[in-house]
Design a protein around this motif. Structure first.
Motif, PDB file in Angstrom:
ATOM      1  N   GLY A  71      43.576 -41.883   4.199  1.00 38.63           N
ATOM      2  CA  GLY A  71      44.230 -40.619   3.880  1.00 38.63           C
ATOM      3  C   GLY A  71      45.397 -40.737   2.922  1.00 38.63           C
ATOM      4  N   LYS A  72      45.794 -41.981   2.560  1.00 43.30           N
ATOM      5  CA  LYS A  72      46.948 -42.145   1.658  1.00 43.30           C
ATOM      6  C   LYS A  72      46.455 -42.358   0.233  1.00 43.30           C
ATOM      7  CE  LYS A  72      49.618 -44.216   5.323  1.00 43.30           C
ATOM      8  NZ  LYS A  72      49.477 -45.412   6.134  1.00 43.30           N
ATOM      9  N   VAL A  73      47.032 -41.596  -0.687  1.00 37.70           N
ATOM     10  CA  VAL A  73      46.643 -41.711  -2.095  1.00 37.70           C
ATOM     11  C   VAL A  73      47.193 -43.022  -2.651  1.00 37.70           C
ATOM     12  CG1 VAL A  73      46.807 -40.654  -4.380  1.00 37.70           C
ATOM     13  CG2 VAL A  73      46.697 -39.205  -2.349  1.00 37.70           C
ATOM     14  N   ILE A  74      46.309 -43.843  -3.227  1.00 42.01           N
ATOM     15  CA  ILE A  74      46.800 -45.089  -3.841  1.00 42.01           C
ATOM     16  C   ILE A  74      46.601 -45.073  -5.353  1.00 42.01           C
ATOM     17  CG2 ILE A  74      46.326 -46.455  -1.783  1.00 42.01           C
ATOM     18  CD1 ILE A  74      43.980 -47.721  -3.469  1.00 42.01           C
ATOM     19  N   SER A  75      46.053 -43.967  -5.863  1.00 40.17           N
ATOM     20  CA  SER A  75      45.669 -43.954  -7.270  1.00 40.17           C
ATOM     21  C   SER A  75      46.705 -43.327  -8.175  1.00 40.17           C
ATOM     22  CB  SER A  75      44.351 -43.200  -7.428  1.00 40.17           C
ATOM     23  OG  SER A  75      44.444 -41.927  -6.822  1.00 40.17           O
ATOM     24  N   SER A  76      47.792 -42.788  -7.636  1.00 41.34           N
ATOM     25  CA  SER A  76      48.777 -42.157  -8.517  1.00 41.34           C
ATOM     26  C   SER A  76      50.154 -42.714  -8.216  1.00 41.34           C
ATOM     27  CB  SER A  76      48.778 -40.636  -8.313  1.00 41.34           C
ATOM     28  OG  SER A  76      49.419 -40.316  -7.100  1.00 41.34           O
ATOM     29  N   PRO A  77      51.058 -42.641  -9.198  1.00 40.08           N
ATOM     30  CA  PRO A  77      52.412 -43.169  -8.985  1.00 40.08           C
ATOM     31  C   PRO A  77      53.126 -42.458  -7.833  1.00 40.08           C
ATOM     32  CG  PRO A  77      52.039 -42.660 -11.307  1.00 40.08           C
ATOM     33  CD  PRO A  77      50.869 -42.108 -10.558  1.00 40.08           C
ATOM     34  N   ASP A  78      52.713 -41.214  -7.544  1.00 35.92           N
ATOM     35  CA  ASP A  78      53.361 -40.475  -6.451  1.00 35.92           C
ATOM     36  C   ASP A  78      52.858 -40.947  -5.081  1.00 35.92           C
ATOM     37  OD1 ASP A  78      54.395 -39.022  -8.507  1.00 35.92           O
ATOM     38  OD2 ASP A  78      52.845 -37.466  -8.398  1.00 35.92           O
ATOM     39  N   GLY A  79      51.697 -41.621  -5.076  1.00 35.39           N
ATOM     40  CA  GLY A  79      51.106 -42.051  -3.816  1.00 35.39           C
ATOM     41  C   GLY A  79      51.756 -43.317  -3.293  1.00 35.39           C
ATOM     42  N   VAL A  80      51.189 -43.880  -2.234  1.00 34.92           N
ATOM     43  CA  VAL A  80      51.757 -45.114  -1.673  1.00 34.92           C
ATOM     44  C   VAL A  80      51.428 -46.268  -2.611  1.00 34.92           C
ATOM     45  CG1 VAL A  80      51.559 -44.336   0.699  1.00 34.92           C
ATOM     46  CG2 VAL A  80      49.700 -45.664  -0.305  1.00 34.92           C
ATOM     47  N   ASP A  81      52.221 -47.314  -2.541  1.00 35.07           N
ATOM     48  CA  ASP A  81      51.985 -48.490  -3.363  1.00 35.07           C
ATOM     49  C   ASP A  81      50.684 -49.154  -2.917  1.00 35.07           C
ATOM     50  OD1 ASP A  81      52.121 -50.706  -4.868  1.00 35.07           O
ATOM     51  OD2 ASP A  81      54.102 -51.357  -4.188  1.00 35.07           O
ATOM     52  N   ALA A  82      49.815 -49.436  -3.896  1.00 35.00           N
ATOM     53  CA  ALA A  82      48.536 -50.069  -3.567  1.00 35.00           C
ATOM     54  C   ALA A  82      48.750 -51.397  -2.843  1.00 35.00           C
ATOM     55  CB  ALA A  82      47.726 -50.277  -4.830  1.00 35.00           C
ATOM     56  N   GLN A  83      49.913 -52.019  -3.100  1.00 36.37           N
ATOM     57  CA  GLN A  83      50.229 -53.317  -2.485  1.00 36.37           C
ATOM     58  C   GLN A  83      50.219 -53.222  -0.952  1.00 36.37           C
ATOM     59  OE1 GLN A  83      53.766 -54.794  -4.300  1.00 36.37           O
ATOM     60  NE2 GLN A  83      53.872 -56.547  -2.948  1.00 36.37           N
ATOM     61  N   THR A  84      50.715 -52.099  -0.434  1.00 34.41           N
ATOM     62  CA  THR A  84      50.775 -51.967   1.026  1.00 34.41           C
ATOM     63  C   THR A  84      49.375 -51.857   1.624  1.00 34.41           C
ATOM     64  OG1 THR A  84      50.975 -49.581   0.847  1.00 34.41           O
ATOM     65  CG2 THR A  84      53.026 -50.818   0.968  1.00 34.41           C
ATOM     66  N   ILE A  85      48.455 -51.301   0.867  1.00 29.13           N
ATOM     67  CA  ILE A  85      47.080 -51.139   1.338  1.00 29.13           C
ATOM     68  C   ILE A  85      46.303 -52.449   1.180  1.00 29.13           C
ATOM     69  CG2 ILE A  85      44.897 -49.924   0.863  1.00 29.13           C
ATOM     70  CD1 ILE A  85      46.960 -48.165   2.220  1.00 29.13           C
ATOM     71  N   ARG A  86      46.612 -53.160   0.085  1.00 33.19           N
ATOM     72  CA  ARG A  86      45.851 -54.381  -0.224  1.00 33.19           C
ATOM     73  C   ARG A  86      45.910 -55.410   0.893  1.00 33.19           C
ATOM     74  NH1 ARG A  86      48.377 -54.858  -5.642  1.00 33.19           N
ATOM     75  NH2 ARG A  86      47.189 -53.423  -6.915  1.00 33.19           N
ATOM     76  N   ARG A  87      47.031 -55.472   1.591  1.00 31.36           N
ATOM     77  CA  ARG A  87      47.158 -56.487   2.648  1.00 31.36           C
ATOM     78  C   ARG A  87      46.124 -56.279   3.737  1.00 31.36           C
ATOM     79  NH1 ARG A  87      53.081 -58.764   3.593  1.00 31.36           N
ATOM     80  NH2 ARG A  87      53.649 -58.973   1.426  1.00 31.36           N
ATOM     81  N   ARG A  88      45.567 -55.058   3.790  1.00 29.13           N
ATOM     82  CA  ARG A  88      44.560 -54.779   4.818  1.00 29.13           C
ATOM     83  C   ARG A  88      43.154 -54.871   4.245  1.00 29.13           C
ATOM     84  NH1 ARG A  88      46.540 -49.241   6.899  1.00 29.13           N
ATOM     85  NH2 ARG A  88      44.791 -49.542   8.305  1.00 29.13           N
ATOM     86  N   MET A  89      43.065 -55.271   2.982  1.00 33.14           N
ATOM     87  CA  MET A  89      41.752 -55.353   2.334  1.00 33.14           C
ATOM     88  C   MET A  89      41.501 -56.766   1.811  1.00 33.14           C
ATOM     89  SD  MET A  89      42.066 -51.876   0.094  1.00 33.14           S
ATOM     90  CE  MET A  89      40.444 -51.188   0.003  1.00 33.14           C
TER      91      MET A  89
END
Lengths: 250, 273
Positions: A71-89
């Motif tokens: 549910g968290k947008v990772i594709s735009s600068p306004d979204g969450v940092d992709a780095q925080t999501i990557r640790r789970r991928m």
């Protein structure tokens, strides 16, 4: 599977420069990946399948559209940092992308050592052996360099490395390409094991149809930059869409 | 029947060719500015990772060894010959005008201020800069940089920072070594070809010796070291696909570094003298 998709792609568009012009590779890809499922994306080589994966893990940013993970947008600068999501991928790259200057053991331990400094070397060694066994590799080969391994062993080592950070989502980029049928079958079994034993959500891109039928809960077909079909392997076989028929028949 | 392109050309507005020309001119002018801006941002991004250095100096030491220690034989050979050539040239230019006892003076001045830092840096641009570009370009080609990013391992911290700092540290050390070797090369020629005594040569090198010259030479060496490492890394990041892309990156790294070394050489001399 829970109701809300783990990964959501909405009207994803991406172009790359080619011979001085912009070539649109993704022309509005919309796709949901449910928690715990194995979704396989099939399509012609060069059609943009790997581009979809790289958007899911934040390596590429879309020209338009949206990527959401949990549910968290990772594709735009306004979204969450992709780095925080990557640790789970975790991601298994097409060419394995092992660190050539490190031996097999170090390939697995490197990222863990950086992200979990509280672990001792003995604990890291134990974790490394556990991950090697998980992908049916002998811990004895931990001292070998990647260039001393066969193609199938490299894929398995790359999977062990991806598993070392205990991801909830695994992305596989052409996991069986370039492998003989027996080794490809071993990799397919590992993909299934990861889902069954660890409960990971898997997104796989491939053009290997036997592999897709074996591992997929659902199959999506990318054709001319759009998802033109999504459904179970049985539904794919029964599809009347000409591009699907042509691809499946081949 | 005219082709669609021909038709479009005939239909275009009268000012279109001028507009296209101006657009092209603008792109030509903005391209280097854009590249310079990118370089500055990348450089600052690398420097922002400096605090991480203290968590793992091993990578820096490894790079200093690869960049510095491994270059010693090459620097030794070229420096001795630079000193020797400088001695021959100085004697040829001064013959009949200035006594040979001042050979050491000319060699020391030229080697410390100019040839030591500049020629060492140019040689290292070929040896080290090209190697960094090829290495980073290959990592990019083999998706190892992407793999690092996916595992939340920052390539600027693990790859760029150690190389840049190694450039800042190793090149000045190599330049000092180069100057010593060049002075020995000059002495060999002065002593055994021109019959100058060792004492006269040493006295010549000490005559007009200035600590400021050494400082200028070191300032140059630090700047050149950064240029060699940074252009190597940046061109590696920009490398195109395949062996051709990696080869081009290595070539561009050497060319960019050489141009920047000579430009900076002029600017530093201009500002400090």
């Amino acid at each position: 599977m829970s109701a809300s998709p783990l990964i959501q792609l909405r009207d994803l568009r991406k172009s790359f420069p080619s011979n001085g012009k912009e070539q649109e590779v993704l022309r509005g890809v919309t796709l949901d990946v449910a928690r715990g499922e194995t979704l396989v994306i099939i399509g012609a080589s060069g059609g943009g399948k790997s581009v979809i994966l790289k958007h899911c893990i934040g390596l590429l940013k879309p020209d338009a559209g949206e990527v959401r993970v949990e549910g968290k947008v990772i594709s735009s600068p306004d979204g969450v940092d992709a780095q925080t999501i990557r640790r789970r991928m975790g991601m298994l790259f097409q060419g394995s992308a092992l660190f050539d200057s490190m031996n097999a053991g170090e390939n697995i331990k490197f990222a863990v050592r950086e992200h979990r400094p509280e672990l001792s070397e003995a604990q890291l060694d134990a974790l490394m052996r556990e991950k090697l066994q998980l992908v049916h590799l002998s811990p004895d080969m931990s001292s070998k360099l990647p260039n001393e391994l066969s193609g199938g062993m490299k894929k398995r080592l790359a999977l062990a490395r991806a598993l070392a950070l205990e991801p909830e989502i695994l992305l596989y980029d052409e996991p069986t390409t370039g492998l003989d049928p027996v080794t490809a079958g071993v990799i397919d079994d590992l993909v299934l094991d990861m889902q069954r034993q660890l409960g990971v959500t898997s997104l796989v891109v491939t053009h290997d149809m036997p592999s897709a039928h074996k591992i997929a809960d659902r199959i999506a077909m990318l054709h001319e930059g759009k998802i033109i079909f999504i459904g179970t392997p049985e539904a794919l076989r029964a599809s009347d869409l000409p591009p699907v028929r042509a691809f499946v028949r081949v | 029947m005219p082709s669609p392109q021909e038709h479009a050309r005939r239909e275009e507005a009268p000012g279109a060719p001028l507009s296209r020309f101006l657009n092209g001119l603008g792109a030509l002018a903005l391209g280097p500015v854009e590249r310079l801006g990118e370089s500055v941002l990348l450089f600052l991004a690398i420097l922002r990772r400096l605090p991480f250095l203290f968590r793992g100096p091993g990578l820096l030491l490894e790079q200093i060894a690869r960049m510095g220690v491994a270059s010693i034989p090459l620097v030794l050979v070229i420096s001795v010959f630079i000193g020797a050539v400088t001695a021959v040239q100085a004697r040829y230019q001064f013959h009949g005008l200035i006594p040979d006892t001042y050979l050491g003076t000319a060699i020391a001045k030229f080697v410390i201020i100019e040839s030591g830092p500049v020629l060492t840096a140019l040689v290292l641009a070929g040896r080290v800069g090209a190697a960094i570009a090829a290495e980073i370009g290959t990592l990019k080609e083999k998706e190892e940089l992407d793999a690092m990013t996916v595992m939340d391992l920052d390539p600027l911290r693990y790859l760029a920072l150690p190389r840049l700092l190694a450039g800042f540290i190793a090149v000045p050390l190599l330049v000092v070594f180069s100057c010593l070797c060049a002075l020995i090369g000059g002495w060999l020629v002065a002593r055994f070809s021109f019959g100058l005594t060792s004492q006269a040569y040493v006295q010549g090198t000490r005559f007009l010796f200035s600590g400021y010259d050494v400082w200028v030479g070191l300032v140059k060496a630090v700047c050149f070291g950064g240029v060699v490492a940074f252009t190597g890394f940046q061109e590696g990041l920009r490398a195109g696909a395949g062996a051709r892309g990696v080869g081009q990156a290595a070539m561009k790294a050497v060319v960019s570094a050489c141009v920047w070394i000579l430009v900076l050489d002029f600017l530093i001399i201009f500002m400090l003298y």
